[in-house]
Design a protein around this motif. Sequence first.
Motif, short mmCIF file in Angstrom:
data_model
loop_
_atom_site.label_atom_id
_atom_site.label_comp_id
_atom_site.label_asym_id
_atom_site.label_seq_id
_atom_site.Cartn_x
_atom_site.Cartn_y
_atom_site.Cartn_z
N ASN A 36 1.76 -0.74 -7.54
CA ASN A 36 1.70 0.72 -7.42
C ASN A 36 2.88 1.30 -6.66
O ASN A 36 2.90 2.48 -6.34
CB ASN A 36 0.39 1.14 -6.74
N PHE B 258 -3.01 1.65 -12.01
CA PHE B 258 -2.34 2.37 -10.93
C PHE B 258 -1.91 3.72 -11.49
O PHE B 258 -1.48 3.81 -12.64
CB PHE B 258 -1.09 1.61 -10.47
N GLU C 189 -6.24 4.20 -7.09
CA GLU C 189 -5.15 5.07 -6.62
C GLU C 189 -5.68 6.42 -6.15
O GLU C 189 -6.69 6.91 -6.65
CB GLU C 189 -4.15 5.31 -7.75
#
Length: 194
Positions: free
Chosen positions: A56, A7, A125
Amino acid sequence: MYYKQGFSTPYIHYRPEGGNWTAVPGLRMETSEVAGYSKLTIDIGSAQKLEAAFNNGNGQWDSNNQRNYFFEVGTWTYSGNGNIKEGAPDPFTSNTVTVYYRHGFGTHYRPEGGTWTAVPRMWMETSEVAGYSKLTIDIGSAERLEACFSDGNGRWDSNNGKNYIFNEGIWTYNSDGIIREGAPGVVPALEEIA
């Protein structure tokens, strides 16, 4: 605790074994001195183990298929795919691949010759480049990363079943099907990528 940067902004949600959990999403992890890893030092009091899951901060989780991860007192490195080892990652042997891919897809991957991640994907991400997501993966002692991509709803990009191969370093997969070394440069608008 060192955590591979699956992340871009990882959080650790944890509790000392038998204790209370942190509030979701947990504590934001710091950038470490080792490329591709975040880190955080946690005081667990008199407990002997830490139980943890990573996320995340926005609902995407890495929780060992909801079984969580356990760490004894000391310094530990989690490098993905359930790989936990004692000590900090070695900055001179850390072997990472960073992949940029169009936004909205995740990746299903393995260090070449190793074990695949769970289907359908490891969430990617949003990157610093408009229209692209990215993921940095520690491939350990492997020389290359084998990957395919999924939107999580049954749509796959697997190079016609042959998968994509990435050497150590930073790579961009463009919507034209070409893999280029480095981060994306000039990026088309999102409508052109879709």
